[in-house]
Design a protein around this motif. Structure first.
Motif, PDB file in Angstrom:
ATOM      1  N   ARG A  75     -39.618 -12.235  41.232  1.00  0.00           N
ATOM      2  CA  ARG A  75     -39.514 -11.672  42.576  1.00  0.00           C
ATOM      3  C   ARG A  75     -40.174 -12.644  43.536  1.00  0.00           C
ATOM      4  O   ARG A  75     -40.733 -13.638  43.129  1.00  0.00           O
ATOM      5  CB  ARG A  75     -40.160 -10.295  42.658  1.00  0.00           C
ATOM      6  CG  ARG A  75     -41.687 -10.336  42.512  1.00  0.00           C
ATOM      7  CD  ARG A  75     -42.330  -9.003  42.556  1.00  0.00           C
ATOM      8  NE  ARG A  75     -42.621  -8.259  41.371  1.00  0.00           N
ATOM      9  CZ  ARG A  75     -43.075  -8.684  40.203  1.00  0.00           C
ATOM     10  NH1 ARG A  75     -43.214  -9.950  39.986  1.00  0.00           N
ATOM     11  NH2 ARG A  75     -43.363  -7.877  39.234  1.00  0.00           N
ATOM     12  N   SER A 105     -40.828 -13.670  48.094  1.00  0.00           N
ATOM     13  CA  SER A 105     -40.289 -13.653  49.451  1.00  0.00           C
ATOM     14  C   SER A 105     -39.107 -14.604  49.541  1.00  0.00           C
ATOM     15  O   SER A 105     -38.872 -15.412  48.639  1.00  0.00           O
ATOM     16  CB  SER A 105     -41.368 -14.078  50.449  1.00  0.00           C
ATOM     17  OG  SER A 105     -41.553 -15.474  50.398  1.00  0.00           O
ATOM     18  N   GLN A 134     -31.857 -10.211  49.823  1.00  0.00           N
ATOM     19  CA  GLN A 134     -32.918  -9.219  49.982  1.00  0.00           C
ATOM     20  C   GLN A 134     -32.477  -8.101  50.934  1.00  0.00           C
ATOM     21  O   GLN A 134     -32.676  -6.918  50.655  1.00  0.00           O
ATOM     22  CB  GLN A 134     -34.177  -9.887  50.507  1.00  0.00           C
ATOM     23  CG  GLN A 134     -35.331  -8.952  50.756  1.00  0.00           C
ATOM     24  CD  GLN A 134     -36.570  -9.704  51.221  1.00  0.00           C
ATOM     25  OE1 GLN A 134     -36.880 -10.773  50.718  1.00  0.00           O
ATOM     26  NE2 GLN A 134     -37.267  -9.137  52.181  1.00  0.00           N
ATOM     27  N   GLY A 184     -31.915  -4.546  49.497  1.00  0.00           N
ATOM     28  CA  GLY A 184     -32.967  -3.669  50.000  1.00  0.00           C
ATOM     29  C   GLY A 184     -34.335  -3.941  49.408  1.00  0.00           C
ATOM     30  O   GLY A 184     -35.268  -3.163  49.602  1.00  0.00           O
ATOM     31  N   HIS A 185     -34.470  -5.046  48.692  1.00  0.00           N
ATOM     32  CA  HIS A 185     -35.763  -5.416  48.090  1.00  0.00           C
ATOM     33  C   HIS A 185     -35.702  -6.883  47.660  1.00  0.00           C
ATOM     34  O   HIS A 185     -34.641  -7.514  47.715  1.00  0.00           O
ATOM     35  CB  HIS A 185     -36.085  -4.529  46.874  1.00  0.00           C
ATOM     36  CG  HIS A 185     -35.036  -4.580  45.810  1.00  0.00           C
ATOM     37  ND1 HIS A 185     -34.935  -5.607  44.909  1.00  0.00           N
ATOM     38  CD2 HIS A 185     -34.008  -3.737  45.533  1.00  0.00           C
ATOM     39  CE1 HIS A 185     -33.917  -5.398  44.107  1.00  0.00           C
ATOM     40  NE2 HIS A 185     -33.331  -4.267  44.473  1.00  0.00           N
ATOM     41  N   ASN A 186     -36.840  -7.423  47.217  1.00  0.00           N
ATOM     42  CA  ASN A 186     -36.878  -8.808  46.757  1.00  0.00           C
ATOM     43  C   ASN A 186     -37.254  -8.899  45.278  1.00  0.00           C
ATOM     44  O   ASN A 186     -37.720  -9.935  44.803  1.00  0.00           O
ATOM     45  CB  ASN A 186     -37.837  -9.643  47.613  1.00  0.00           C
ATOM     46  CG  ASN A 186     -39.280  -9.162  47.513  1.00  0.00           C
ATOM     47  OD1 ASN A 186     -39.593  -8.245  46.762  1.00  0.00           O
ATOM     48  ND2 ASN A 186     -40.156  -9.788  48.273  1.00  0.00           N
ATOM     49  N   ASN A 187     -37.040  -7.832  44.538  1.00  0.00           N
ATOM     50  CA  ASN A 187     -37.389  -7.787  43.113  1.00  0.00           C
ATOM     51  C   ASN A 187     -36.220  -8.229  42.241  1.00  0.00           C
ATOM     52  O   ASN A 187     -35.724  -7.470  41.418  1.00  0.00           O
ATOM     53  CB  ASN A 187     -37.836  -6.371  42.722  1.00  0.00           C
ATOM     54  CG  ASN A 187     -39.088  -5.966  43.437  1.00  0.00           C
ATOM     55  OD1 ASN A 187     -39.981  -6.777  43.644  1.00  0.00           O
ATOM     56  ND2 ASN A 187     -39.151  -4.716  43.845  1.00  0.00           N
ATOM     57  N   TYR A 188     -35.770  -9.437  42.467  1.00  0.00           N
ATOM     58  CA  TYR A 188     -34.707  -9.994  41.628  1.00  0.00           C
ATOM     59  C   TYR A 188     -35.158 -11.379  41.159  1.00  0.00           C
ATOM     60  O   TYR A 188     -35.915 -12.066  41.827  1.00  0.00           O
ATOM     61  CB  TYR A 188     -33.367 -10.063  42.373  1.00  0.00           C
ATOM     62  CG  TYR A 188     -33.437 -10.823  43.675  1.00  0.00           C
ATOM     63  CD1 TYR A 188     -33.261 -12.200  43.698  1.00  0.00           C
ATOM     64  CD2 TYR A 188     -33.698 -10.169  44.880  1.00  0.00           C
ATOM     65  CE1 TYR A 188     -33.343 -12.911  44.882  1.00  0.00           C
ATOM     66  CE2 TYR A 188     -33.779 -10.865  46.070  1.00  0.00           C
ATOM     67  CZ  TYR A 188     -33.608 -12.238  46.054  1.00  0.00           C
ATOM     68  OH  TYR A 188     -33.702 -12.934  47.225  1.00  0.00           O
TER      69      TYR A 188
END
Length: 187
Positions: free
Chosen positions: A105, A107, A118, A122-126
């Motif tokens: 994950r 920024s 992102q 909807g998030h940056n957890n990839y």
């Protein structure tokens, strides 16, 4: 088990062999070594690689860098890919040339392709594999630098670094994120 491996880049000959297209370059090398070919599809070109019982879908988005999230979301949904089996291949000016860093994950660090992914997810957890392209540009010259071609010196080292990136992608799919990070990060 299915994986979606997304190489970020821009379509068209003007962007071929540029720093910003390293994701495309890595996937091209992977496909060539696997003797498979990319086919046009919705939001990008894809090919499938079978690797020890796993299915890897390689995707080069045709949405241009700044809209990469559309292609990622479409292919994740179409192929029913779990988030933990998504890997984004991206250029990174914060890393010296050829440095490879796998991360779960983080920024977007000002990278428009990552920012769009992102925003869409909807998030940056990839997961992402960052390929260092260096920061050898003057103030205000970042865009020209990343859209510029490799130097002669970089071009000599590039094939070995791309091969290492392909090795990391394979390890990610076979051994998992943590084992691959332990083996390859800081090398």
């Amino acid at each position: 088990m299915k994986y979606l491996i997304v190489g970020l880049g821009n379509i068209g000959p003007a962007y071929h062999n540029t720093r910003h297209n390293i994701g495309f370059t890595i996937l091209d090398a992977f496909a060539e070594a696997s003797n498979v070919f990319f086919e046009d599809g919705r939001y990008g070109t894809t090919c499938t690689v079978k690797l020890k019982g796993r299915t890897l879908i390689l995707l080069k988005p045709s949405t241009f860098m700044n809209l990469s999230g559309m292609a990622v979301r479409y292919w994740m949904n179409k192929e029913k890919i779990e988030l933990e089996n998504l890997l984004i291949l991206v250029d990174d000016i914060a890393l010296p040339f050829g440095t490879l860093r796998l991360k779960p994950r983080g920024s977007d660090a000002g990278h428009n392709g990552l920012r769009n992914i992102q925003d869409v997810l909807g998030h940056n957890n990839y997961n992402r594999l960052r390929f260092g392209v260096g920061d050898n540009f003057s103030r205000g010259g970042q865009v020209d630098y990343v859209l510029g071609r490799w130097t002669d010196e970089e071009s000599l080292s590039l094939p070995a670094r791309v091969d290492k990136a392909v090795e990391i992608v394979k390890s990610f799919c076979l051994a998992g994120l943590q084992t691959t990070m332990n083996q390859y990060n800081n090398k």
